[in-house]
Design an enzyme around this catalytic site. Structure first.
Site, PDB file in Angstrom:
ATOM      1  N   LYS A 116       0.833  -1.220   0.000  1.00 39.08           N
ATOM      2  CA  LYS A 116       0.000   0.000   0.000  1.00 39.08           C
ATOM      3  C   LYS A 116       0.857   1.255   0.000  1.00 39.08           C
ATOM      4  O   LYS A 116       0.443   2.279  -0.534  1.00 39.08           O
ATOM      5  CB  LYS A 116      -0.982  -0.012   1.175  1.00 39.08           C
ATOM      6  CG  LYS A 116      -2.068  -1.073   0.986  1.00 39.08           C
ATOM      7  CD  LYS A 116      -3.374  -0.764   1.685  1.00 39.08           C
ATOM      8  CE  LYS A 116      -4.435  -1.776   1.287  1.00 39.08           C
ATOM      9  NZ  LYS A 116      -5.702  -1.635   1.959  1.00 39.08           N
ATOM     10  N   LYS A 198      -4.016 -10.387  -6.897  1.00 38.15           N
ATOM     11  CA  LYS A 198      -5.353 -10.724  -6.388  1.00 38.15           C
ATOM     12  C   LYS A 198      -6.405  -9.759  -6.927  1.00 38.15           C
ATOM     13  O   LYS A 198      -6.110  -8.601  -7.221  1.00 38.15           O
ATOM     14  CB  LYS A 198      -5.355 -10.770  -4.856  1.00 38.15           C
ATOM     15  CG  LYS A 198      -5.355  -9.429  -4.166  1.00 38.15           C
ATOM     16  CD  LYS A 198      -5.843  -9.558  -2.710  1.00 38.15           C
ATOM     17  CE  LYS A 198      -6.102  -8.156  -2.167  1.00 38.15           C
ATOM     18  NZ  LYS A 198      -6.924  -8.046  -1.012  1.00 38.15           N
ATOM     19  N   LYS A 201     -10.678  -4.436  -5.045  1.00 36.57           N
ATOM     20  CA  LYS A 201     -11.677  -3.385  -5.261  1.00 36.57           C
ATOM     21  C   LYS A 201     -11.079  -2.208  -6.001  1.00 36.57           C
ATOM     22  O   LYS A 201     -11.761  -1.522  -6.736  1.00 36.57           O
ATOM     23  CB  LYS A 201     -12.142  -2.838  -3.903  1.00 36.57           C
ATOM     24  CG  LYS A 201     -13.036  -3.719  -3.121  1.00 36.57           C
ATOM     25  CD  LYS A 201     -13.519  -2.942  -1.884  1.00 36.57           C
ATOM     26  CE  LYS A 201     -14.083  -3.866  -0.841  1.00 36.57           C
ATOM     27  NZ  LYS A 201     -13.303  -3.900   0.397  1.00 36.57           N
TER      28      LYS A 201
END
Ligand code: ATP
Ligand code: LTN
Length: 333
Positions: A116, A198, A201
């Site tokens: 992140k 993966k 969203k």
């Protein structure tokens, strides 16, 4: 809730947008089934969500949509505790105490933090770094036995155990050590455009992700465009990551085994298979879409579910919190 002979399950999901097929298969679909055999506590992790920049109005809407989505997916507020994290202040309180046990070194090793921070290099805030401490608090507050999550959260669970163990050593037995509960099939649904990352969203490529409220045509179109390989045979094998991912998805929504699927598509090309997966997913999600439309229209009901969930969850969490304050030597009110 609160039958003592049942084990306690806790899990959370961030209100960062409509849930993906990854969230659904990796997490929420299992949550519904677990309600029958466990004392389940399910949380909308809105405090975790602000570790990346959120537009306040969107966060507010996404939070209530997440409650409606969980209800639409079959979470029953009469069987489980369903609540919004920020509405129960114990989470912020335990976060501080645990952050004084968590170590800088161990937090630096978290792969989600590294990923992140690379993704948001202009906002590597302290909350992003201590995200796993807040998550440890979520779990430990309820003396949880099991935590159902997708495989990407396993490292955070191991850290939760380490923090709990360290606290117990320092202050005496306080927390139960939780176990991860990770389904074998579907624990990691991959992007339809890149089977090595993966499904998420926040993927910039809209074709990579299936959102569970999308209409049938969109879902089928995305599956038709899914990346596969240069063979033509539908089989589960090493090196066929795109097909393996589609087989996993098909298996999770139909209940068929990989052998059944290989037999079903013997002699068929990838085109037929992709269409079948798209149709099966869209049909499987149809009741969720219908229920969401019905439930999200009833704002008063949603608020009432949140109010009840906040009260119930705080009642349980406060017991652990009082114990923690006593153990660390905080003076009583
Ligand atoms: P974001 O993309 O915003 O980081 P996310 O899609 O990873 O979010 P979370 O709210 O962080 O969603 O995760 C909710 C649950 O869904 C977790 O239990 C997580 O392990 C699971 N999950 C998320 N993505 C997948 C996936 N691709 N496959 C299986 N499970 C997943
Ligand atoms: N970080 C989690 C969401 C989450 C969670 C939790 C999951 C917040 N608190 C406690 C399980 C238990 C994620 O899924 N990305």
């Amino acid at each position: 809730m609160e039958k003592t002979d049942k084990k306690v399950i806790l899990s959370g999901i961030q209100p960062t947008g409509t849930f993906t097929l990854g969230n659904y298969i990796g997490a929420v679909k299992n949550w519904r089934q677990l309600q029958e055999d466990y004392n389940c506590i399910y949380m909308i992790a809105n405090m975790h969500a602000i570790t990346v920049r959120q537009e306040p109005a969107a966060l507010r809407k996404n939070t209530m949509d997440a409650v409606a989505l969980l209800l639409a997916c079959g979470i029953d507020p009469d069987k489980s505790v369903l609540f919004v994290q920020s509405q129960n202040r114990c989470h912020a309180e335990l976060n501080w105490v645990l952050s004084c046990s968590a170590q800088f070194g161990e937090l630096s090793r978290m792969t989600q933090f590294k990923a992140k921070s690379e993704k948001h290099p202009d906002d590597i805030n302290a909350g992003l770094f201590t995200y796993p401490v807040l998550m440890a608090g979520d779990i430990l507050l309820y003396q949880s036995d099991l935590v159902p999550v997708g495989a990407d959260q396993k490292q955070h669970l191991e850290l939760t155990r380490d923090i709990a163990q360290r606290f117990n050593m320092k202050y005496g037995d306080t927390f139960k050590l939780p176990e991860p509960y990770i389904g074998e099939v579907g624990a990691r649904i991959m992007s339809l455009q890149d089977p090595f990352s993966k499904m998420s969203k926040s993927d910039e490529n809209v074709n990579a992700t299936i959102f569970i409220l999308e209409d049938k045509d969109t879902i089928i179109r995305k599956f038709k465009r899914a990346v596969t390989d240069s063979e033509t045979c539908v089989r589960y094998a090493q090196g066929k990551d795109g097909i393996n991912n589609l087989m996993t998805i098909y298996s999770c929504v139909t209940g068929k085994s990989y052998e059944d699927i290989e037999r079903e598509f013997e002699g068929h090309g990838y085109g037929d298979f992709k269409l079948a997966v798209g149709e099966a997913v869209a049909d499987h999600l149809q009741p969720v879409r219908d229920e969401f439309a019905r439930i999200s229209a009833d704002k008063e009901y949603l608020k009432e579910v949140c109010r009840k969930g906040a009260e119930l969850s705080e009642r349980i969490a406060r017991r652990t919190m009082s114990k923690v304050y006593r153990k660390v030597g905080f003076v009583e009110n």
